[in-house]
Design a protein around this motif. Sequence first.
Motif, PDB file in Angstrom:
ATOM      1  N   ASN A 103       0.513  15.580  65.860  1.00 31.56           N
ATOM      2  CA  ASN A 103       1.524  14.497  66.000  1.00 31.56           C
ATOM      3  C   ASN A 103       1.578  13.204  64.806  1.00 31.56           C
ATOM      4  N   THR A 104       1.112  13.855  63.395  1.00 35.45           N
ATOM      5  CA  THR A 104       1.378  13.015  62.267  1.00 35.45           C
ATOM      6  C   THR A 104       2.584  13.256  61.598  1.00 35.45           C
ATOM      7  N   PRO A 105       3.353  12.395  61.245  1.00 30.93           N
ATOM      8  CA  PRO A 105       4.469  12.353  60.553  1.00 30.93           C
ATOM      9  C   PRO A 105       4.263  13.210  59.134  1.00 30.93           C
ATOM     10  N   ILE A 106       4.957  14.123  58.897  1.00 28.59           N
ATOM     11  CA  ILE A 106       4.720  14.808  57.615  1.00 28.59           C
ATOM     12  C   ILE A 106       6.074  14.711  56.749  1.00 28.59           C
ATOM     13  N   LEU A 107       7.039  14.791  57.206  1.00 26.46           N
ATOM     14  CA  LEU A 107       8.223  14.552  56.225  1.00 26.46           C
ATOM     15  C   LEU A 107       9.512  14.112  57.069  1.00 26.46           C
ATOM     16  N   VAL A 108      10.085  13.040  56.141  1.00 32.82           N
ATOM     17  CA  VAL A 108      11.284  12.414  56.684  1.00 32.82           C
ATOM     18  C   VAL A 108      12.651  12.586  55.966  1.00 32.82           C
ATOM     19  N   GLU A 109      13.818  12.901  56.678  1.00 32.69           N
ATOM     20  CA  GLU A 109      14.939  13.414  56.232  1.00 32.69           C
ATOM     21  C   GLU A 109      16.026  12.275  56.228  1.00 32.69           C
ATOM     22  N   LEU A 110      16.384  11.925  55.028  1.00 35.09           N
ATOM     23  CA  LEU A 110      17.230  10.628  55.194  1.00 35.09           C
ATOM     24  C   LEU A 110      18.707  11.235  55.266  1.00 35.09           C
ATOM     25  N   PRO A 111      19.645  10.206  55.851  1.00 34.03           N
ATOM     26  CA  PRO A 111      20.989  10.639  55.894  1.00 34.03           C
ATOM     27  C   PRO A 111      21.516  11.036  54.469  1.00 34.03           C
ATOM     28  N   ALA A 112      22.381  11.896  54.699  1.00 31.40           N
ATOM     29  CA  ALA A 112      23.013  12.615  53.481  1.00 31.40           C
ATOM     30  C   ALA A 112      23.825  11.707  52.474  1.00 31.40           C
ATOM     31  N   GLU A 147      12.624   9.908  47.137  1.00 26.38           N
ATOM     32  CA  GLU A 147      13.061   9.203  46.182  1.00 26.38           C
ATOM     33  C   GLU A 147      14.434   8.410  46.639  1.00 26.38           C
ATOM     34  N   GLY A 148      14.678   8.880  47.670  1.00 25.35           N
ATOM     35  CA  GLY A 148      15.832   7.942  48.616  1.00 25.35           C
ATOM     36  C   GLY A 148      15.489   6.904  49.269  1.00 25.35           C
ATOM     37  N   ILE A 149      14.348   6.570  49.283  1.00 21.42           N
ATOM     38  CA  ILE A 149      13.760   5.433  50.016  1.00 21.42           C
ATOM     39  C   ILE A 149      14.601   4.019  49.454  1.00 21.42           C
ATOM     40  N   GLN A 150      15.076   4.003  48.296  1.00 22.13           N
ATOM     41  CA  GLN A 150      15.413   2.941  47.492  1.00 22.13           C
ATOM     42  C   GLN A 150      16.878   2.525  48.308  1.00 22.13           C
ATOM     43  N   PHE A 151      17.612   3.506  48.823  1.00 29.05           N
ATOM     44  CA  PHE A 151      18.626   3.368  49.441  1.00 29.05           C
ATOM     45  C   PHE A 151      18.554   3.171  51.099  1.00 29.05           C
ATOM     46  N   ASP A 201       8.824   3.971  71.009  1.00 29.14           N
ATOM     47  CA  ASP A 201       7.544   3.635  70.189  1.00 29.14           C
ATOM     48  C   ASP A 201       7.699   3.344  68.653  1.00 29.14           C
ATOM     49  N   GLN A 202       6.706   2.626  68.312  1.00 26.79           N
ATOM     50  CA  GLN A 202       6.730   2.569  66.857  1.00 26.79           C
ATOM     51  C   GLN A 202       6.050   3.247  65.907  1.00 26.79           C
ATOM     52  N   VAL A 203       6.104   3.986  64.859  1.00 27.08           N
ATOM     53  CA  VAL A 203       5.301   5.083  64.041  1.00 27.08           C
ATOM     54  C   VAL A 203       5.393   4.358  62.813  1.00 27.08           C
ATOM     55  N   ARG A 228       9.609  -2.512  56.607  1.00 25.55           N
ATOM     56  CA  ARG A 228       8.381  -2.157  55.768  1.00 25.55           C
ATOM     57  C   ARG A 228       7.085  -3.079  56.103  1.00 25.55           C
ATOM     58  N   ASP A 229       5.880  -2.281  56.173  1.00 18.32           N
ATOM     59  CA  ASP A 229       4.935  -2.921  56.364  1.00 18.32           C
ATOM     60  C   ASP A 229       3.935  -2.561  55.259  1.00 18.32           C
ATOM     61  N   GLY A 230       3.778  -3.101  54.079  1.00 21.80           N
ATOM     62  CA  GLY A 230       2.903  -2.899  53.059  1.00 21.80           C
ATOM     63  C   GLY A 230       3.215  -1.439  52.426  1.00 21.80           C
ATOM     64  N   GLU A 231       2.454  -0.497  52.644  1.00 18.37           N
ATOM     65  CA  GLU A 231       2.531   0.742  51.933  1.00 18.37           C
ATOM     66  C   GLU A 231       3.290   1.737  53.006  1.00 18.37           C
ATOM     67  N   ASN A 232       3.230   1.303  54.375  1.00 15.93           N
ATOM     68  CA  ASN A 232       4.250   2.113  55.293  1.00 15.93           C
ATOM     69  C   ASN A 232       5.564   1.555  55.581  1.00 15.93           C
ATOM     70  N   LEU A 233       6.316   2.439  56.278  1.00 12.84           N
ATOM     71  CA  LEU A 233       7.569   1.867  56.596  1.00 12.84           C
ATOM     72  C   LEU A 233       7.423   2.083  58.184  1.00 12.84           C
ATOM     73  N   VAL A 234       7.798   1.082  59.127  1.00 13.70           N
ATOM     74  CA  VAL A 234       7.842   1.315  60.345  1.00 13.70           C
ATOM     75  C   VAL A 234       9.158   1.871  61.252  1.00 13.70           C
ATOM     76  N   CYS A 235       9.039   2.922  61.644  1.00 16.95           N
ATOM     77  CA  CYS A 235      10.102   3.628  62.498  1.00 16.95           C
ATOM     78  C   CYS A 235      10.005   3.664  63.897  1.00 16.95           C
ATOM     79  N   MET A 236      11.151   3.479  64.577  1.00 15.97           N
ATOM     80  CA  MET A 236      11.279   3.396  66.011  1.00 15.97           C
ATOM     81  C   MET A 236      11.777   4.612  66.822  1.00 15.97           C
TER      82      MET A 236
END
Length: 187
Positions: free
Chosen positions: A119-128, A100-104, A89-91, A75-83
């Motif tokens: 090439n802008t991230p618009i949606l993140v799908e977490l594991p089930a 809501e699933g970010i807490q897990f 590459d880091q985004v 986590r970097d402030g209000e953003n989360l860094v994903c590789m």
Amino acid sequence: MAKASDVSRGNFIRYNGEIMQVIELEHRTPGNLRAFYQMKMRNVKNGKLAENRFRPDETVDIVRVEVKEMMYSYRDGENLVCMDNETYDQVYIPEVAFGEGIQFLKEGATVKVSFDDTNTPILVELPASVELLVTYTEPGVKGDTATKTLKPATLETGATISVPLFVNEGELIRVNTLTGEYMERVK
């Protein structure tokens, strides 16, 4: 541009200048009226729902979306860094895209990130489901398995969920990321 009849459930479209994901799609032909498509859509930026009717020949802007598997790093402030698992590459992705699933979510978890045509991230799908360690809960007593009573438990990510009475501190449990509910103990 495509026609409304070309849209299917799960597609991303541009509606009123916003990118929306089609959640429900129904073709209706009422009595003596013209046929139409009833679409229920979710705004990918803020999660708000919208409904609209489209004529079958009405033009709709379908947005091309690329999905990549990425690893959540930190986590970097209000953003989360994903590789990116392939290019390393880091985004930086706004935490709102995780829902809501970010807490897990813990470091090293694999997520699916959807990118639009710019090439802008618009949606993140977490594991089930995720496996998390219980860091604090009241101790269980022998014979507590008879009822479906629940107690609060704090997990290693800091999230608090309700677990059955037989779950103890230091145990590994599986949690559903969509509902935030306890699923089972991990052996």
